[in-house]
Scaffold this motif. Structure first.
Motif, short mmCIF file in Angstrom:
data_model
loop_
_atom_site.label_atom_id
_atom_site.label_comp_id
_atom_site.label_asym_id
_atom_site.label_seq_id
_atom_site.Cartn_x
_atom_site.Cartn_y
_atom_site.Cartn_z
N ARG A 160 49.76 42.83 36.13
CA ARG A 160 51.06 41.77 36.39
C ARG A 160 50.58 40.47 37.35
O ARG A 160 49.91 40.54 38.33
CB ARG A 160 51.96 42.74 37.43
CG ARG A 160 53.11 42.28 37.86
CD ARG A 160 53.94 43.17 38.66
NE ARG A 160 54.34 44.23 37.60
CZ ARG A 160 55.65 43.84 36.89
NH1 ARG A 160 56.23 42.79 36.67
NH2 ARG A 160 56.00 44.97 36.03
N MET A 161 50.97 39.69 36.75
CA MET A 161 50.71 38.22 37.34
C MET A 161 51.94 37.41 37.39
O MET A 161 52.81 37.30 36.63
CB MET A 161 49.85 37.39 36.74
CG MET A 161 49.38 35.86 37.51
SD MET A 161 48.02 35.21 36.89
CE MET A 161 48.17 33.68 37.54
N GLY A 175 49.23 32.46 41.23
CA GLY A 175 50.17 33.56 41.06
C GLY A 175 49.26 34.80 41.69
O GLY A 175 47.83 34.70 41.63
N GLU A 176 49.80 35.88 41.97
CA GLU A 176 49.28 36.70 42.54
C GLU A 176 48.95 37.96 41.58
O GLU A 176 49.42 38.35 40.60
CB GLU A 176 50.11 37.73 43.57
CG GLU A 176 49.50 37.62 45.06
CD GLU A 176 50.45 38.44 46.00
OE1 GLU A 176 50.91 39.54 45.78
OE2 GLU A 176 50.82 37.50 46.91
N ILE A 177 47.51 38.43 41.83
CA ILE A 177 47.01 39.27 40.81
C ILE A 177 46.46 40.52 41.81
O ILE A 177 45.52 40.20 42.60
CB ILE A 177 46.12 38.88 39.73
CG1 ILE A 177 46.33 37.88 38.92
CG2 ILE A 177 45.45 40.16 39.10
CD1 ILE A 177 45.43 37.22 38.15
N THR A 232 46.08 35.92 45.62
CA THR A 232 46.58 34.54 44.97
C THR A 232 45.36 33.76 44.19
O THR A 232 44.29 33.49 44.73
CB THR A 232 47.26 33.73 45.94
OG1 THR A 232 48.22 34.43 46.61
CG2 THR A 232 47.86 32.53 45.14
#
Ligand SMILES: Nc1ncnc2c1ncn2[C@@H]1O[C@H](COP(=O)(O)OP(=O)(O)OP(=O)(O)O)[C@@H](O)[C@H]1O
Ligand SMILES: [Mg+2]
Lengths: 368, 223
Positions: free
Chosen positions: A97-98, A151-153, A157
């Motif tokens: 999910r990113m 984006g956060e993975i 970030t």
């Protein structure tokens, strides 16, 4: 000009039926376009990959991302292959999910990205910071991301530093250097795929069979092109689906167009008779009806097309298992859709009107 | 007076399966320009059939028929379309207005059939309706008009193209006495002031005084 105005006036004054007519056409147009777009997206994904590459994946090959290979595979492959193996590199392959999207992550040693995986830099620069990643065109289109997007993975970030082009099943994925991914997943993920590049001149079929035999069911061995073909099969299944739905759509459109025209005709035989009394020739009346039909087709197609675009916009990318694909609507699909909408609508109008327009006027009036 | 209609030995036979109806059996008729002919007769006598033939909506099985110098008896369907556009105005018992169009567009339709440009046709239609006392009704669809008003719209439509002959099939068959007078006064006025030749078919003896000539059609012949 007069015909157009007359047809328009007739449609406007017969508002309810005109609206119903359009409302009947639009969903069929929309369904046709959406299905075609999905089929097109699946087909785009199946761009041919390297025929000669061999991939080792977990035996659950339906979705390689769901498996996990034993680390010993990495040493087993060179042992079994000997001089026939030029390189064997691991790949982490999993949906992540990113920024609130599910995307496919591929992590391979960065020095293999170009020579082994054939990534080509389109924009930005190859990752050189710790938290840099690359995205492919498919992801860029689907998610609207670009170089510089963050984006956060897994709570970290990352920054997109490169937009790349990737062949085959890699069309829509996020790329991360292998070591960074291992660190991110704290070694919990293992790896899901090993890409084997055969040495020049090696008998690749024999090599594949040897690896397969050595695996003894613990892993599956494919040519990368076969894996792509397998993905492509989904595309062609969708193609068939699109073809079937096109046929149904054509039939529905024709049925609808014909019956609406026939219904209009039954209720308006007297009007046709009146027009004949006033001296309108059968061909003028047919022309008027066809113009009327064409306006309805334009309106129905525009509404259906807009609805399809709206639906596709909210679902810019679709995830089928761990494969992301981007629905695409080529100009040809639009052209076919327009042709179908017009062709069937006009044919229905024409067929239904043919006899009435040429009937002696007094017989059309008499029935009332 | 120049001859407008000349029919000799007109017959028309309808065949429906095995049933054969001789609607007209040898009709002779001469009508001059400017006449107002009233045709009476029992139901089924062939009155509507005769009007349909004169107006080029139908063709005789035998006999000759000339209207305004045009050979209606032998003309092609296509030629008859043009003939109706140029020479004929029809008025019916049930008005036969197009229900989705307003009064103005119903009248304009007859002009559009002749190729009159859109704006000119609508302007002329509104003007004519005003002359017929329907100025405030131009934008109304037939359902919003009384029977008498609908028939006046239909008459406006019939004369909009300045036809040689106005064929009226029971024009007062569906309206009350007062309205009958209004409609017949209008037809008489068109006949007198514009020189429109009128042939009207009716069951109603009240129409007889309007005619310059009375004919009776019985069993397909003028007895
Ligand atoms: N299309 C048709 N097919 C078969 N028979 C018809 C047709 N039109 C009229 N007829 C018959 O021809 C005869 C004459 O009909 P027509 O309508 O001319 O009479 P009419 O004098 O106008 O009668 P009415 O006063 O009732 O209107 C009638 O017997 C009628 O049933
Ligand atoms: Mg009659």
């Amino acid at each position: 000009m007069t015909v157009l105005r007359l047809a328009w006036r007739d449609l406007v004054s017969d508002r309810v039926r005109s609206t119903l007519h359009i409302a009947a056409i639009a969903p069929i147009v929309a369904a046709y376009l959406i299905l075609t777009a999905i089929a097109g997206g699946l087909r785009d994904q199946a761009v041919p990959a390297e025929a000669q590459h061999i991939v080792v994946v977990s035996p659950n090959a339906l979705d390689p991302a769901s498996g996990r290979l034993d680390p010993s595979v990495l040493t087993l492959v060179p042992q079994v292959g000997g001089p026939d193996v030029a390189s064997a590199t691991p790949m982490i392959f999993r949906p992540i999910r990113m920024a609130d999207r599910i995307v496919q992550l591929r992590a391979a040693p960065q020095d293999t990205w170009e020579p082994v995986h054939h990534l080509a830099l389109l924009a930005g620069s190859w990752p050189d910071q710790r938290d840099d990643i690359a995205i492919t065109e498919g992801v860029a289109i689907a998610a609207g991301w670009n170089v510089g997007t963050r984006g956060e993975i897994f709570g970290t970030t990352f920054t997109v530093s490169a937009l790349v082009r990737a062949p085959g099943t890699k069309f829509a994925s996020v790329w991360m250097p292998y070591a960074r991914a291992e660190e991110l997943f704290e070694g919990m993920s293992g790896f899901q795929m090993v890409t084997v590049v055969p040495a020049p001149g090696a008998d690749v079929a024999a090599l594949r069979d040897r690896l397969d035999a050595a695996g003894g069911g613990r892993f599956a061995v494919y040519f990368e092109s076969d894996l792509v073909a397998q993905q492509g099969a989904r595309g062609s299944a969708a193609d068939n689906l699109a073809a079937v739905s096109t046929v149904i759509g054509v039939a529905a459109l024709a049925f609808c167009g014909f019956n609406l025209a026939a219904l209009t005709l039954v209720e308006r035989r007297r009007d046709i008779g009146i027009a004949r009394v006033l001296g309108f020739a059968p061909r003028s009346i047919t022309g008027l009806a066809l113009t009327r039909g064409a306006i309805l087709a334009v309106a129905g197609f525009a509404l259906g097309g807009a609805a399809a675009l709206a639906v596709l916009a909210t679902a810019a990318s679709t995830t089928l298992r761990s494969f992301v694909f981007v629905p695409s609507l080529p100009a040809a699909a639009w052209l076919i859709g327009i042709t179908l909408t017009f062709g069937t609508g006009l044919a229905g109008t024409w067929l239904a009107l043919r006899r009435a327009a040429a009937s002696a006027a007094h017989t059309l009036l008499e029935e009332w | 007076m120049p001859r407008l209609i000349s029919a000799v030995g007109l017959t028309r036979v309808y065949r429906r399966g095995t049933r054969v109806v001789e609607a007209l059996r040898g009709v002779d008729l001469e009508v001059d320009r400017g006449e107002f002919v009233v045709v009476m007769g029992p139901s089924g006598g062939g009155k509507s059939t005769l009007l349909n033939l004169i107006g080029g909506l139908d063709r005789p099985d035998s006999g000759s028929l000339h209207v305004a110098g045009f050979d209606v008896g032998t003309a092609s369907q296509r030629a008859l379309d043009g003939f109706r556009r140029r020479h004929i105005g029809f008025v019916f018992q049930f008005f036969n207005l197009i229900s989705t169009l307003d009064a103005r567009d119903n009248v304009a339709l007859a002009l559009l059939a002749r190729g009159t440009p859109w704006k000119a046709a609508r302007r002329r239609a509104a003007q004519l309706l005003a002359e017929f006392g329907l100025a405030d009704r131009v934008g109304h669809v037939p359902a919003e008009l009384s029977g008498g008003e609908q028939q006046r719209v239909a008459i406006a439509r019939a004369v909009a193209t300045a036809p040689d002959v106005l064929l009226a099939d029971e024009p007062t068959g569906d309206v009350d006495g007062a309205t009958t007078t209004a409609i017949m006064d209008l037809l008489a006025d068109l006949n007198r002031r514009r020189g429109v030749t009128v042939i009207t078919v009716t069951h109603d003896p009240a129409l007889i005084p309007y005619g310059s000539r009375l004919l009776t059609l019985r069993d397909g012949t003028f007895g």
